[in-house]
Design a protein around this motif. Structure first.
Motif, PDB file in Angstrom:
ATOM      1  N   ALA A 102       0.832  -1.207   0.000  1.00 43.25           N
ATOM      2  CA  ALA A 102       0.000   0.000   0.000  1.00 43.25           C
ATOM      3  C   ALA A 102       0.867   1.258   0.000  1.00 43.25           C
ATOM      4  O   ALA A 102       0.574   2.228  -0.716  1.00 43.25           O
ATOM      5  CB  ALA A 102      -0.952  -0.001   1.190  1.00 43.25           C
ATOM      6  N   HIS A 159       2.108   1.922  -3.493  1.00 40.36           N
ATOM      7  CA  HIS A 159       1.087   2.561  -4.333  1.00 40.36           C
ATOM      8  C   HIS A 159       0.931   4.034  -3.970  1.00 40.36           C
ATOM      9  O   HIS A 159       0.869   4.892  -4.854  1.00 40.36           O
ATOM     10  CB  HIS A 159      -0.264   1.855  -4.146  1.00 40.36           C
ATOM     11  CG  HIS A 159      -0.424   0.607  -4.939  1.00 40.36           C
ATOM     12  ND1 HIS A 159      -1.512   0.383  -5.756  1.00 40.36           N
ATOM     13  CD2 HIS A 159       0.340  -0.512  -5.034  1.00 40.36           C
ATOM     14  CE1 HIS A 159      -1.411  -0.808  -6.320  1.00 40.36           C
ATOM     15  NE2 HIS A 159      -0.290  -1.379  -5.895  1.00 40.36           N
ATOM     16  N   VAL A 189      -6.300   3.477  -1.251  1.00 41.50           N
ATOM     17  CA  VAL A 189      -5.050   3.118  -1.916  1.00 41.50           C
ATOM     18  C   VAL A 189      -5.291   3.216  -3.417  1.00 41.50           C
ATOM     19  O   VAL A 189      -6.209   2.565  -3.934  1.00 41.50           O
ATOM     20  CB  VAL A 189      -4.611   1.690  -1.529  1.00 41.50           C
ATOM     21  CG1 VAL A 189      -3.356   1.292  -2.296  1.00 41.50           C
ATOM     22  CG2 VAL A 189      -4.390   1.578  -0.033  1.00 41.50           C
ATOM     23  N   ALA A 208      -6.051   0.075  -6.534  1.00 40.74           N
ATOM     24  CA  ALA A 208      -6.354  -1.136  -5.762  1.00 40.74           C
ATOM     25  C   ALA A 208      -7.441  -1.938  -6.467  1.00 40.74           C
ATOM     26  O   ALA A 208      -8.543  -2.119  -5.956  1.00 40.74           O
ATOM     27  CB  ALA A 208      -6.773  -0.761  -4.345  1.00 40.74           C
ATOM     28  N   CYS A 215      -3.332  -3.561 -10.761  1.00 40.08           N
ATOM     29  CA  CYS A 215      -2.411  -4.141  -9.782  1.00 40.08           C
ATOM     30  C   CYS A 215      -2.429  -5.659  -9.884  1.00 40.08           C
ATOM     31  O   CYS A 215      -3.496  -6.264  -9.985  1.00 40.08           O
ATOM     32  CB  CYS A 215      -2.812  -3.688  -8.368  1.00 40.08           C
ATOM     33  SG  CYS A 215      -1.748  -4.371  -7.085  1.00 40.08           S
ATOM     34  N   TYR A 221      -3.880  -6.991  -5.979  1.00 39.00           N
ATOM     35  CA  TYR A 221      -4.662  -5.916  -5.365  1.00 39.00           C
ATOM     36  C   TYR A 221      -5.324  -6.306  -4.044  1.00 39.00           C
ATOM     37  O   TYR A 221      -5.693  -5.439  -3.261  1.00 39.00           O
ATOM     38  CB  TYR A 221      -5.717  -5.382  -6.337  1.00 39.00           C
ATOM     39  CG  TYR A 221      -6.921  -6.273  -6.516  1.00 39.00           C
ATOM     40  CD1 TYR A 221      -8.088  -6.025  -5.801  1.00 39.00           C
ATOM     41  CD2 TYR A 221      -6.888  -7.364  -7.377  1.00 39.00           C
ATOM     42  CE1 TYR A 221      -9.201  -6.843  -5.956  1.00 39.00           C
ATOM     43  CE2 TYR A 221      -7.991  -8.179  -7.528  1.00 39.00           C
ATOM     44  CZ  TYR A 221      -9.138  -7.915  -6.816  1.00 39.00           C
ATOM     45  OH  TYR A 221     -10.238  -8.715  -6.950  1.00 39.00           O
ATOM     46  N   LEU A 269      -3.269  -5.363   0.106  1.00 35.21           N
ATOM     47  CA  LEU A 269      -3.028  -3.936   0.361  1.00 35.21           C
ATOM     48  C   LEU A 269      -3.676  -3.570   1.698  1.00 35.21           C
ATOM     49  O   LEU A 269      -4.803  -3.990   1.958  1.00 35.21           O
ATOM     50  CB  LEU A 269      -3.651  -3.065  -0.737  1.00 35.21           C
ATOM     51  CG  LEU A 269      -3.035  -3.162  -2.127  1.00 35.21           C
ATOM     52  CD1 LEU A 269      -4.006  -2.623  -3.169  1.00 35.21           C
ATOM     53  CD2 LEU A 269      -1.716  -2.414  -2.181  1.00 35.21           C
TER      54      LEU A 269
END
Length: 150
Positions: free
Chosen positions: A55, A58, A113, A116, A121, A124, A127
């Protein structure tokens, strides 16, 4: 095997958190690229859970670029103690430190995030916004240094 810069660092002597200018590389056409070690946690003593690290990756991918020009990449360390970032030009560690602190303060107020989802991603589901905020708060309270050895 060619020499790897990060393997030359004595991980027993560093004191995290810190921002370390690892190297400046000169390209064939006169361009320069600088690599930084953004160490959040003490090596061999602490490690971030993958969901928090992911996270933060990102979140910092966007927020750090708002405060620091010419970022090529920001990537998590496999040891889960921090990140590497690579920028165009010869940039001072203090400039990166100030930008990182500003970006982490934005993490503290993030409501989601970015990217996500399964389109943007590759993992995903792994996170944690909560975890990202906890580690951002932790390192901001400890304070980043540009001195990294005891």
């Amino acid at each position: 095997m060619p020499e790897v810069e990060s393997f030359q660092l004595d991980h027993r002597r560093v004191v995290a958190p810190y921002v370390r200018k690892c190297c400046v590389l000169d390209g064939a056409h006169g361009d320069k690229v600088t690599k930084f070690d953004l160490r959040f946690l003490q090596p061999n003593a602490e490690a971030m859970p993958t969901a928090a690290l992911h996270a933060l990756e990102h979140l910092l991918a966007g927020y750090l670029r708002e405060h620091l020009d010419n970022i090529i990449d920001i990537s998590p360390m496999g040891c889960r103690t921090g990140f590497y970032t690579i920028v165009w030009g010869d940039v001072a560690a203090e400039e990166v430190k100030v930008a990182l602190e500003a970006a982490l303060n934005q993490v503290l107020t993030a409501e989601e995030v970015p990217a996500a989802n399964d389109l943007q991603c590759g993992n995903y589901r792994d996170l944690s916004l909560f975890g990202a905020k906890e580690y951002a708060k932790y390192v901001l309270e400890k304070g980043f240094s540009t001195e990294f050895y005891k």
